[in-house]
Design a protein around this motif. Sequence first.
Motif, PDB file in Angstrom:
ATOM      1  N   UNK A 162       0.840  -1.196   0.000  1.00 27.86           N
ATOM      2  CA  UNK A 162       0.000   0.000   0.000  1.00 27.86           C
ATOM      3  C   UNK A 162       0.874   1.244   0.000  1.00 27.86           C
ATOM      4  N   UNK A 163       0.303   2.345  -0.458  1.00 29.43           N
ATOM      5  CA  UNK A 163       0.978   3.635  -0.446  1.00 29.43           C
ATOM      6  C   UNK A 163       0.029   4.707   0.081  1.00 29.43           C
ATOM      7  N   UNK A 164       0.597   5.708   0.746  1.00 29.56           N
ATOM      8  CA  UNK A 164      -0.166   6.810   1.330  1.00 29.56           C
ATOM      9  C   UNK A 164       0.081   8.067   0.512  1.00 29.56           C
ATOM     10  N   UNK A 165      -0.998   8.708   0.069  1.00 26.28           N
ATOM     11  CA  UNK A 165      -0.884   9.945  -0.708  1.00 26.28           C
ATOM     12  C   UNK A 165      -1.805  10.984  -0.074  1.00 26.28           C
ATOM     13  N   UNK A 166      -1.340  12.195   0.099  1.00 22.61           N
ATOM     14  CA  UNK A 166      -2.198  13.236   0.671  1.00 22.61           C
ATOM     15  C   UNK A 166      -3.354  13.535  -0.287  1.00 22.61           C
ATOM     16  N   UNK A 167      -4.548  13.722   0.284  1.00 25.04           N
ATOM     17  CA  UNK A 167      -5.733  14.028  -0.512  1.00 25.04           C
ATOM     18  C   UNK A 167      -6.349  15.324  -0.004  1.00 25.04           C
ATOM     19  N   UNK A 168      -6.892  16.097  -0.900  1.00 25.82           N
ATOM     20  CA  UNK A 168      -7.412  17.432  -0.569  1.00 25.82           C
ATOM     21  C   UNK A 168      -8.820  17.341   0.039  1.00 25.82           C
ATOM     22  N   UNK A 169      -8.878  16.770   1.234  1.00 24.58           N
ATOM     23  CA  UNK A 169     -10.113  16.684   2.014  1.00 24.58           C
ATOM     24  C   UNK A 169      -9.866  17.304   3.383  1.00 24.58           C
ATOM     25  N   UNK A 170     -10.917  17.719   4.092  1.00 24.79           N
ATOM     26  CA  UNK A 170     -10.739  18.322   5.419  1.00 24.79           C
ATOM     27  C   UNK A 170      -9.939  17.406   6.354  1.00 24.79           C
ATOM     28  N   UNK A 171      -9.217  17.975   7.324  1.00 21.90           N
ATOM     29  CA  UNK A 171      -8.364  17.177   8.214  1.00 21.90           C
ATOM     30  C   UNK A 171      -9.179  16.293   9.150  1.00 21.90           C
ATOM     31  N   UNK A 172      -8.506  15.325   9.744  1.00 23.98           N
ATOM     32  CA  UNK A 172      -9.108  14.448  10.742  1.00 23.98           C
ATOM     33  C   UNK A 172      -8.681  14.933  12.124  1.00 23.98           C
ATOM     34  N   UNK A 173      -9.647  15.172  12.981  1.00 21.69           N
ATOM     35  CA  UNK A 173      -9.391  15.677  14.323  1.00 21.69           C
ATOM     36  C   UNK A 173      -9.662  14.586  15.358  1.00 21.69           C
ATOM     37  N   UNK A 174      -8.841  14.574  16.400  1.00 21.03           N
ATOM     38  CA  UNK A 174      -8.981  13.575  17.465  1.00 21.03           C
ATOM     39  C   UNK A 174      -9.018  14.277  18.820  1.00 21.03           C
ATOM     40  N   UNK A 175      -9.878  13.774  19.698  1.00 21.60           N
ATOM     41  CA  UNK A 175     -10.034  14.357  21.024  1.00 21.60           C
ATOM     42  C   UNK A 175     -10.448  13.283  22.009  1.00 21.60           C
ATOM     43  N   UNK A 176     -10.155  13.514  23.282  1.00 23.55           N
ATOM     44  CA  UNK A 176     -10.629  12.608  24.319  1.00 23.55           C
ATOM     45  C   UNK A 176     -12.126  12.820  24.529  1.00 23.55           C
ATOM     46  N   UNK A 177     -12.850  11.726  24.713  1.00 22.93           N
ATOM     47  CA  UNK A 177     -14.286  11.794  24.959  1.00 22.93           C
ATOM     48  C   UNK A 177     -14.625  10.992  26.207  1.00 22.93           C
ATOM     49  N   UNK A 178     -15.683  11.398  26.900  1.00 27.39           N
ATOM     50  CA  UNK A 178     -16.167  10.674  28.062  1.00 27.39           C
ATOM     51  C   UNK A 178     -17.668  10.877  28.175  1.00 27.39           C
ATOM     52  N   UNK A 179     -18.306  10.088  29.037  1.00 27.05           N
ATOM     53  CA  UNK A 179     -19.752  10.195  29.201  1.00 27.05           C
ATOM     54  C   UNK A 179     -20.115  11.533  29.823  1.00 27.05           C
ATOM     55  N   UNK A 180     -21.090  12.200  29.241  1.00 28.38           N
ATOM     56  CA  UNK A 180     -21.502  13.512  29.727  1.00 28.38           C
ATOM     57  C   UNK A 180     -21.919  13.458  31.193  1.00 28.38           C
ATOM     58  N   UNK A 181     -22.531  12.340  31.596  1.00 34.47           N
ATOM     59  CA  UNK A 181     -22.998  12.221  32.973  1.00 34.47           C
ATOM     60  C   UNK A 181     -21.919  11.720  33.929  1.00 34.47           C
ATOM     61  N   UNK A 182     -20.732  11.469  33.433  1.00 43.76           N
ATOM     62  CA  UNK A 182     -19.648  11.002  34.293  1.00 43.76           C
ATOM     63  C   UNK A 182     -18.939  12.219  34.880  1.00 43.76           C
ATOM     64  N   UNK A 183     -19.280  12.534  36.102  1.00 46.64           N
ATOM     65  CA  UNK A 183     -18.724  13.736  36.737  1.00 46.64           C
ATOM     66  C   UNK A 183     -17.520  13.439  37.620  1.00 46.64           C
ATOM     67  N   UNK A 184     -16.963  12.245  37.511  1.00 49.22           N
ATOM     68  CA  UNK A 184     -15.742  11.957  38.250  1.00 49.22           C
ATOM     69  C   UNK A 184     -14.596  12.827  37.722  1.00 49.22           C
ATOM     70  N   UNK A 185     -13.636  13.090  38.569  1.00 47.36           N
ATOM     71  CA  UNK A 185     -12.549  13.984  38.175  1.00 47.36           C
ATOM     72  C   UNK A 185     -11.525  13.300  37.272  1.00 47.36           C
ATOM     73  N   UNK A 186     -11.445  11.959  37.315  1.00 44.05           N
ATOM     74  CA  UNK A 186     -10.408  11.255  36.564  1.00 44.05           C
ATOM     75  C   UNK A 186     -10.395  11.546  35.073  1.00 44.05           C
TER      76      UNK A 186
END
Length: 306
Positions: free
Chosen positions: A257-281
């Motif tokens: 396989x080969x990887x070539x840049x394509x003119x599409x919007x970037x991919x973003x990554x973020x940490x996610x957690x349950x909205x109702x999880x109010x623990x500090x961890x």
Amino acid sequence: MDLRKLECFLAVAHRLHFGQAAEALGVKQSVVSESIKSLESHLGGRLFERTSRRVSLTALGQALLKDLEPPVNALRAALGDARKRAQGQQTELLVGYLGGGFYELTSAVVAEFARSRPDISLRFVELNYLNQGSAVLDGKVDVALARLPLATHSLTRGAILFQDARTLVVPSGHRLAANKLVDPEELQYERMVRLPAGAASDEWCNYHFPRVTPSGQAIANGPEIATVREGLVAVAAGQCVMTLTSRARNYFAHPGVEFIEIDLPPIQSALTWRTFDHRSGPRDLEMAARAVAARLGTLALAEGPR
């Protein structure tokens, strides 16, 4: 309202079988039946349609399942943490990741988190395209480093830790392999990998594995996959193309396989957690990851949780 009734409802809602729900909970079937009956009486409506052959959720039951599962999972996690602390044990935060997770930030994030929360250990759990969102909602992990966009109000995300250019993965010797930047209109002549129906939201699937080009030309369906590796094997076999982050080429080398840049919007990554999880961890881990990403220059958007 006690937690047992809610546990019984969730068990039946997922299995649509009272006997199997009772077995999973380790109680008699009569206990499950009485709990559901009591819950329905409390709410003033039926949660399940029951016949001699099948059990199905009513509209009320479907709505309750959607709204109830995240806070119940958060409550389970909080009680589990409290039980460990009472026994003098270290609590554990389960961190799900898709692909390479934190990539080169991993050791720095672990060290940063350990400095602020020595009472919590981190355990990393590999996810795939099918469960990167549901694993958090179902309580299988506490947080996940997910690829955006999110498609549910039940999940909260932190700052964007990575924002990577998109690459098109093609078989070696492919007609586009010599390009430095691929015009996304070229995808109308290709077959794109797909996820099984219902595995992710249409918004997510259309963003990562588009069905049409920017001008609206249809992109043919390739084979269904569940993991990055499955996609790479399908590409190497000449069955399709797929898109990945530019960062992935450093961690997912695959023969053929080969990887070539394509003119599409970037991919973003973020940490996610349950909205109702109010623990500090989970929030403390997000702050640690954000600090490391800012220090190493990968942080794309220094914003608060949303």
